[in-house]
Structure formats: structure tokens, C-alpha cells
Design a protein around this motif. Sequence first.
Motif, PDB file in Angstrom:
ATOM      1  N   TYR A  11     -49.224 -12.234 -38.764  1.00 47.81           N
ATOM      2  CA  TYR A  11     -48.261 -11.557 -37.908  1.00 47.81           C
ATOM      3  C   TYR A  11     -48.547 -10.064 -37.955  1.00 47.81           C
ATOM      4  CZ  TYR A  11     -45.096 -15.578 -37.347  1.00 47.81           C
ATOM      5  OH  TYR A  11     -44.535 -16.780 -37.011  1.00 47.81           O
ATOM      6  N   ALA A  12     -48.143  -9.337 -36.918  1.00 40.95           N
ATOM      7  CA  ALA A  12     -48.265  -7.881 -36.940  1.00 40.95           C
ATOM      8  C   ALA A  12     -47.046  -7.264 -36.263  1.00 40.95           C
ATOM      9  CB  ALA A  12     -49.541  -7.443 -36.233  1.00 40.95           C
ATOM     10  N   MET A  13     -46.616  -6.136 -36.787  1.00 42.81           N
ATOM     11  CA  MET A  13     -45.579  -5.328 -36.158  1.00 42.81           C
ATOM     12  C   MET A  13     -46.233  -4.021 -35.735  1.00 42.81           C
ATOM     13  SD  MET A  13     -42.689  -7.043 -36.298  1.00 42.81           S
ATOM     14  CE  MET A  13     -41.408  -5.819 -36.191  1.00 42.81           C
ATOM     15  N   ILE A  14     -46.195  -3.707 -34.441  1.00 47.54           N
ATOM     16  CA  ILE A  14     -46.854  -2.497 -33.950  1.00 47.54           C
ATOM     17  C   ILE A  14     -45.900  -1.699 -33.060  1.00 47.54           C
ATOM     18  CG2 ILE A  14     -49.186  -3.473 -34.068  1.00 47.54           C
ATOM     19  CD1 ILE A  14     -49.051  -3.973 -31.072  1.00 47.54           C
ATOM     20  N   LEU A  15     -46.086  -0.397 -33.081  1.00 48.22           N
ATOM     21  CA  LEU A  15     -45.363   0.485 -32.180  1.00 48.22           C
ATOM     22  C   LEU A  15     -46.255   0.777 -30.979  1.00 48.22           C
ATOM     23  CD1 LEU A  15     -43.791   3.087 -34.652  1.00 48.22           C
ATOM     24  CD2 LEU A  15     -42.652   1.196 -33.513  1.00 48.22           C
ATOM     25  N   VAL A  16     -45.708   0.639 -29.770  1.00 48.93           N
ATOM     26  CA  VAL A  16     -46.495   0.891 -28.566  1.00 48.93           C
ATOM     27  C   VAL A  16     -45.720   1.790 -27.607  1.00 48.93           C
ATOM     28  CG1 VAL A  16     -47.711  -1.318 -28.719  1.00 48.93           C
ATOM     29  CG2 VAL A  16     -45.617  -1.162 -27.368  1.00 48.93           C
ATOM     30  N   LYS A  17     -46.466   2.432 -26.742  1.00 51.59           N
ATOM     31  CA  LYS A  17     -45.871   3.233 -25.677  1.00 51.59           C
ATOM     32  C   LYS A  17     -45.957   2.465 -24.364  1.00 51.59           C
ATOM     33  CE  LYS A  17     -47.442   7.629 -27.709  1.00 51.59           C
ATOM     34  NZ  LYS A  17     -48.271   8.834 -27.459  1.00 51.59           N
ATOM     35  N   ARG A  18     -44.867   2.470 -23.606  1.00 54.14           N
ATOM     36  CA  ARG A  18     -44.868   1.868 -22.274  1.00 54.14           C
ATOM     37  C   ARG A  18     -44.518   2.959 -21.274  1.00 54.14           C
ATOM     38  NH1 ARG A  18     -40.939  -3.109 -20.796  1.00 54.14           N
ATOM     39  NH2 ARG A  18     -39.341  -1.510 -21.128  1.00 54.14           N
ATOM     40  N   PHE A  19     -45.393   3.133 -20.268  1.00 55.88           N
ATOM     41  CA  PHE A  19     -45.244   4.241 -19.329  1.00 55.88           C
ATOM     42  C   PHE A  19     -44.678   3.777 -17.992  1.00 55.88           C
ATOM     43  CE2 PHE A  19     -48.132   5.907 -22.405  1.00 55.88           C
ATOM     44  CZ  PHE A  19     -47.848   7.253 -22.458  1.00 55.88           C
ATOM     45  N   PRO A  20     -43.612   4.427 -17.527  1.00 53.98           N
ATOM     46  CA  PRO A  20     -43.089   4.101 -16.195  1.00 53.98           C
ATOM     47  C   PRO A  20     -44.005   4.632 -15.107  1.00 53.98           C
ATOM     48  CG  PRO A  20     -41.868   5.933 -17.144  1.00 53.98           C
ATOM     49  CD  PRO A  20     -42.815   5.461 -18.208  1.00 53.98           C
TER      50      PRO A  20
ATOM     51  N   GLN B 168     -54.583  -5.452 -22.931  1.00 58.21           N
ATOM     52  CA  GLN B 168     -53.357  -4.832 -22.431  1.00 58.21           C
ATOM     53  C   GLN B 168     -52.655  -4.009 -23.502  1.00 58.21           C
ATOM     54  OE1 GLN B 168     -52.026  -8.570 -19.880  1.00 58.21           O
ATOM     55  NE2 GLN B 168     -50.670  -6.848 -19.430  1.00 58.21           N
ATOM     56  N   ILE B 169     -53.152  -4.062 -24.747  1.00 59.64           N
ATOM     57  CA  ILE B 169     -52.699  -3.143 -25.790  1.00 59.64           C
ATOM     58  C   ILE B 169     -53.922  -2.353 -26.228  1.00 59.64           C
ATOM     59  CG2 ILE B 169     -51.527  -2.850 -28.001  1.00 59.64           C
ATOM     60  CD1 ILE B 169     -50.249  -5.531 -27.664  1.00 59.64           C
ATOM     61  N   GLU B 170     -54.033  -1.155 -25.760  1.00 60.98           N
ATOM     62  CA  GLU B 170     -55.237  -0.362 -26.020  1.00 60.98           C
ATOM     63  C   GLU B 170     -55.335   0.008 -27.498  1.00 60.98           C
ATOM     64  OE1 GLU B 170     -56.459   3.920 -24.513  1.00 60.98           O
ATOM     65  OE2 GLU B 170     -56.884   2.402 -23.006  1.00 60.98           O
ATOM     66  N   ASP B 171     -56.560  -0.052 -28.022  1.00 59.90           N
ATOM     67  CA  ASP B 171     -56.872   0.338 -29.401  1.00 59.90           C
ATOM     68  C   ASP B 171     -56.204  -0.552 -30.446  1.00 59.90           C
ATOM     69  OD1 ASP B 171     -58.439   2.450 -28.480  1.00 59.90           O
ATOM     70  OD2 ASP B 171     -56.743   3.821 -28.420  1.00 59.90           O
ATOM     71  N   TYR B 172     -55.897  -1.789 -30.082  1.00 58.29           N
ATOM     72  CA  TYR B 172     -55.328  -2.712 -31.058  1.00 58.29           C
ATOM     73  C   TYR B 172     -56.262  -3.911 -31.218  1.00 58.29           C
ATOM     74  CZ  TYR B 172     -52.421  -6.365 -33.111  1.00 58.29           C
ATOM     75  OH  TYR B 172     -51.946  -7.367 -33.912  1.00 58.29           O
ATOM     76  N   GLN B 173     -56.608  -4.220 -32.454  1.00 55.47           N
ATOM     77  CA  GLN B 173     -57.451  -5.374 -32.762  1.00 55.47           C
ATOM     78  C   GLN B 173     -56.646  -6.343 -33.618  1.00 55.47           C
ATOM     79  OE1 GLN B 173     -60.516  -5.872 -31.513  1.00 55.47           O
ATOM     80  NE2 GLN B 173     -60.381  -3.936 -30.409  1.00 55.47           N
ATOM     81  N   HIS B 174     -56.357  -7.517 -33.079  1.00 56.38           N
ATOM     82  CA  HIS B 174     -55.540  -8.473 -33.817  1.00 56.38           C
ATOM     83  C   HIS B 174     -56.374  -9.244 -34.833  1.00 56.38           C
ATOM     84  CE1 HIS B 174     -52.124 -10.985 -34.661  1.00 56.38           C
ATOM     85  NE2 HIS B 174     -52.818 -12.079 -34.416  1.00 56.38           N
ATOM     86  N   ILE B 175     -55.763  -9.530 -35.993  1.00 58.78           N
ATOM     87  CA  ILE B 175     -56.398 -10.329 -37.027  1.00 58.78           C
ATOM     88  C   ILE B 175     -55.800 -11.726 -36.976  1.00 58.78           C
ATOM     89  CG2 ILE B 175     -56.808 -10.593 -39.510  1.00 58.78           C
ATOM     90  CD1 ILE B 175     -56.556  -7.559 -39.759  1.00 58.78           C
TER      91      ILE B 175
END
Length: 255
Positions: free
Chosen positions: A220-229, A209-216
Amino acid sequence: MQVKSIFFFLCCSVCLLACTPVVQEPKKISLDPEKILTSYVWQYQPPNENPPIELNFENNSVGVNTGCNAGGAPYKIQGKKLIATESFVLTAMGCPDELAKQEVLATNLFDQDKQAIFTLDSTNIAQPTLTFKMLDSQQYSFVGKMTPETKYQSKPEILTFEVFPHFISCENNSAASERPQCLKIREIKEVGLWENREKGQWQIIKQDQIEDYQHIENTYAMILVKRFPLKDHKRPYVDVYYTTPMSGNGDYYEP
């Protein structure tokens, strides 16, 4: 009697037409090369097993991700060439030899002294191709994937997510490695000092559900994401979040 039958048939036809929903044709991508370039993310897959080279065009700049270092440069279309107008500014990580070669290739593609011509084929708007033909007769074809802005035709919100360090079971939120793994995230309002920032409720989402993100794991991680209406749908937003180019794969810190 025949006239009445014809009249009845016409009335029924009109009613049926009135009740039939109008199906709109999907919006077509402009034939303007600049519009096509900015409507997609472009990937070239090397013949080896290296990560792909990725190009993003936005605001008269091209961003490159070479599989190791990333950066960008302003560009322009000059005749039949697609060239950088300034030198690329890239990150300076030490890269394996094969990825270092990809970095050289990515920047050479936009060198007016090395590029012969570029072509765009948007016959298939789902997967158009951007091809660089070089003066040494080499040719490199990138396949386009629609940006979410193009796909959803809406302006996104930019959110900051904190990602919990450990994977969570998707089924019952317990740590069970044999079950599908999910992420635990919460929104952070980027205002003021960390301890004073507004923090949302933790929520569980699937990894994809978070495209192009691979968690380690265990970070902890802080990421910027786009949410589309979504327009004219029962759900207010698209179910998938998209990482922004500036967020990379997240800023990590130990718990």
C-alpha cells in the motif's frame, strides 16, 4: 456600381473579422531570475547512468534531490552568484559511492567559496538552462521543466491518495500481466483517526496519470498529490496528478 462593390467588400471584411476568434499569445515567463528559478524544476544529468540531480526553488529555499538523499537550504542571489545562506539539511541514507559524490556536488554548487558565477538562459522558455560555473573551471548545466503551477496558471488542490497494493489491468480490471498495468486509488480525507477518516470510492487510473510516482507491487502507499483545475474547458481538472515534493515516492506499508 464600383462604390457599391467596395462597400460590400468592406462589410464582408468587417463581418469576417468579427467572427474570427482572437488568439491570445501564450504568457511569457518573466525575465526576473527569481521568477525563472521558481517556475521550473531543474535537472542535471551526470555523464554516467546515475539518476539526475534535481533542484526546486520555492519560498527562498532550494530543494535538492541527489538521486539518493534529499533536502534543502535557504538561498539568495548575491551579485552573479546563487548561494546557500545556511548549510544544507539532508536525509541520511547510506548511498553508493557514485551517488554520495553527487550529494557533495549538489551542495557544492551553492557554496560561495566554490562557485564562480551562475547564468540563466531563458531563450527557450520550454527548456531554459541554469548553469553553474565553478572556480575549478568545471561547469554544470541544468535543464528546466515547467512546474505544473506555471504550465496551468492555476492553484492546485492537495489530495491524499491511498494506492492499492497490486497493479490492475487497464482493460478489464483483472490481474493479467500481459496487459497494460493500472493503479487502483482512492482519496482519503486527512481528518481524525484512520478508522474514522472519510474514504472515497476506488478508481482505476493509468500509471502515468501520477507524474513522478513509481508504485511498488504488493505494498500500500499513501501519497500527496496536486490536482489542477482547468479554466474555460469542458473538463474541470487536468487528467494528470502531480506528486508534491513533501510526499516523495509515497509512504509504504505492508497490506
